[in-house]
Scaffold this motif. Structure first.
Motif, mmCIF file in Angstrom:
data_model
loop_
_atom_site.group_PDB
_atom_site.id
_atom_site.type_symbol
_atom_site.label_atom_id
_atom_site.label_comp_id
_atom_site.label_asym_id
_atom_site.label_seq_id
_atom_site.Cartn_x
_atom_site.Cartn_y
_atom_site.Cartn_z
ATOM 1 N N LEU A 6 46.346 41.263 2.384
ATOM 2 C CA LEU A 6 46.571 41.366 3.831
ATOM 3 C C LEU A 6 45.595 40.485 4.600
ATOM 4 O O LEU A 6 45.975 39.799 5.562
ATOM 5 C CB LEU A 6 46.443 42.823 4.276
ATOM 6 N N ILE A 7 44.317 40.506 4.187
ATOM 7 C CA ILE A 7 43.317 39.654 4.858
ATOM 8 C C ILE A 7 43.699 38.189 4.720
ATOM 9 O O ILE A 7 43.665 37.419 5.690
ATOM 10 C CB ILE A 7 41.926 39.912 4.262
ATOM 11 N N ASP B 193 43.602 30.486 3.722
ATOM 12 C CA ASP B 193 43.770 29.706 2.490
ATOM 13 C C ASP B 193 43.009 28.385 2.502
ATOM 14 O O ASP B 193 42.554 27.929 1.461
ATOM 15 C CB ASP B 193 45.256 29.448 2.237
ATOM 16 N N TYR B 194 42.846 27.779 3.674
ATOM 17 C CA TYR B 194 42.197 26.467 3.732
ATOM 18 C C TYR B 194 40.716 26.563 3.360
ATOM 19 O O TYR B 194 40.202 25.757 2.597
ATOM 20 C CB TYR B 194 42.343 25.879 5.138
ATOM 21 N N LEU C 200 42.803 32.814 -2.004
ATOM 22 C CA LEU C 200 42.963 34.244 -2.280
ATOM 23 C C LEU C 200 41.909 34.760 -3.250
ATOM 24 O O LEU C 200 41.393 35.867 -3.077
ATOM 25 C CB LEU C 200 44.373 34.508 -2.832
ATOM 26 N N VAL C 201 41.556 33.968 -4.261
ATOM 27 C CA VAL C 201 40.568 34.449 -5.233
ATOM 28 C C VAL C 201 39.214 34.704 -4.563
ATOM 29 O O VAL C 201 38.501 35.646 -4.908
ATOM 30 C CB VAL C 201 40.403 33.460 -6.407
ATOM 31 N N MET D 130 33.730 28.234 -1.122
ATOM 32 C CA MET D 130 34.393 28.169 0.180
ATOM 33 C C MET D 130 34.154 26.828 0.874
ATOM 34 O O MET D 130 34.979 26.372 1.675
ATOM 35 C CB MET D 130 33.907 29.307 1.067
ATOM 36 N N LEU D 131 33.043 26.177 0.571
ATOM 37 C CA LEU D 131 32.730 24.899 1.208
ATOM 38 C C LEU D 131 33.564 23.745 0.650
ATOM 39 O O LEU D 131 33.731 22.723 1.323
ATOM 40 C CB LEU D 131 31.243 24.572 1.008
ATOM 41 N N THR D 132 34.081 23.901 -0.561
ATOM 42 C CA THR D 132 34.674 22.765 -1.274
ATOM 43 C C THR D 132 35.863 22.139 -0.557
ATOM 44 O O THR D 132 35.852 20.947 -0.234
ATOM 45 C CB THR D 132 35.079 23.182 -2.699
ATOM 46 N N VAL D 133 36.916 22.916 -0.313
ATOM 47 C CA VAL D 133 38.143 22.345 0.254
ATOM 48 C C VAL D 133 37.923 21.769 1.652
ATOM 49 O O VAL D 133 38.357 20.641 1.932
ATOM 50 C CB VAL D 133 39.282 23.385 0.243
#
Length: 395
Positions: free
Chosen positions: A20-21, A28-29, A33-34, A379-382
């Motif tokens: 849900l979050i 996603d960006y 999800l993981v 989280m910083l990668t994409v």
């Protein structure tokens, strides 16, 4: 309520809340999800909601429920690590050994040194970071390696998302990460070496070598559909042997996959298996990881430690890959791009530090700091890589 009912309530929470979050806030960006599942596991654990709503935690995550979840989590992580081992393509690495060896050595060695310095700083700052059953060198090396880790499975997922996995750049990055993946598990085996059980460990490795030869001969003769099933039996057997001798079942899971040939499996089906493991059982592993977080020495101290480790990890990785780029004469911008891709941690690093926690080499506070660092670096990668790919003409 019965244990079955509590288990199913826990499963609704584990699967429902992060989804849900992820969907409602469209994360996603910057947070796949993981990553959301890992963060949700932390929030649902004893360190956050467990303290705010102790009755909820004691009821839903009662010991029988935790026991059932842990069993699924162990098997999920073993499957994931085995698939990571299968993904290794050492023949291509050998064909380009100078470039791969130079890049992998610097991409691992420099952040390893930076992480070791960060670990020494934590020890000098205050007590409570080092586990009860470890030596200082084991703690320092373990933290250093946690800062140097590249998570091959998550790297594959992110490069799929960025549409570069099967492109030449993606294959280059996979080759560098493959060598580092082997080093991670080799260092873990050294950390877990127990002189009281060294005879058992030597016996396991000797038996494994013979069994691996027989297993490979068998797999060559099987059709692909049978290979998947036999691989699961092999995984359980090798995991048991590694745990029996004191090397931990996760080391066994990697060994089980590493001796398999990627050519034995259809790549699309292997990708599908990895995605299904992530979908069906890995969320339970993320939740069980979150349940192990702790803030007893103070939330501020844990966040400060996570920040120090993140800086050591990021700067070390970028510096190491930058040096490799200069030595090998890469074109402008490649080192920055590859450095950030290799910065991806998440799953393998989390599995690695779970083993350190299981073996009492680190405390749960150190585990929490490392977990926060792994999530932040992933989280910083994409957001950093995606614009650079366009600017350099890769997509």
């Amino acid at each position: 309520m019965s244990t079955t009912e509590l288990f199913l309530i826990a499963m609704v929470i584990i699967l429902g809340v992060p989804y849900l979050i992820w969907r409602v806030f469209r994360t996603d960006y910057w947070a796949p999800l993981v990553v959301v599942q890992i963060l949700t596991g932390i929030l649902l654990g004893p360190g956050v909601l467990g303290k705010i709503f102790p009755d909820y935690y004691a009821t839903v995550f009662a010991p029988p429920v935790i026991g059932a979840l842990n069993g699924i989590a162990w098997w999920a992580a073993m499957l994931f690590v085995m698939i990571a081992g299968i993904e290794l393509d050492l023949r291509e690495v050998w064909r380009q050994r100078r470039e791969c060896g130079t890049t992998a050595a610097l991409a691992l060695g420099v952040p390893l040194a930076a992480g070791c310095l960060a670990a020494l700083g934590l020890m000098a700052w205050r007590d409570g970071w080092m586990g009860t059953d470890t030596q200082p060198w084991q703690f320092v090396l373990g933290i250093g390696m946690a800062c140097a880790v590249t998570a091959l499975p998550i790297l594959i997922l992110l490069m799929e998302k960025l549409d570069i996995l099967r492109a030449p750049l993606g294959q280059r990055v996979l080759r560098y990460a493959s060598l580092d993946d082997i080093a991670i598990w080799a260092v873990l085996a050294i950390l877990l070496l127990d002189w009281k059980r060294v005879g058992h460990q030597a016996a396991f490795l000797a038996i494994f070598a013979v069994a691996a030869w027989a297993f490979r001969a068998l797999m060559d003769r099987l059709k692909e559909s049978d290979r998947y099933y036999v691989s699961l039996i092999w995984l359980a057997a090798v995991g048991y042997g590694a745990d029996w001798c004191g090397l931990h079942f996760m080391v066994g899971a990697f060994l089980a996959g590493a001796i398999m040939e990627r050519d034995w499996f259809n790549l699309e089906r292997l990708d599908g298996l990895r995605h299904n493991v992530l979908l069906v059982v890995m969320p339970i592993y993320f939740l069980s990881t979150g349940l192990r977080t702790n803030w007893n020495i103070g939330g501020t101290a844990v966040f400060v430690a996570a920040g120090v480790l993140l800086v050591a990890s990021v700067i070390g990785k970028l510096a190491g890959v930058g040096i490799a780029g200069k030595v090998l004469g890469w074109k402008r911008g490649d080192a920055w791009l590859i450095g950030w891709l290799l910065q991806t941690k998440a799953l393998i690093m989390i599995i690695f530090v779970n083993v350190l926690l299981d073996k009492h080499m680190i405390t749960s506070e150190t585990f929490t700091a490392l977990l926060l660092m792994a999530v932040a670096s992933t989280m910083l990668t994409v957001p950093i890589v995606a614009p650079r790919l366009k600017a350099l003409g890769y997509v």
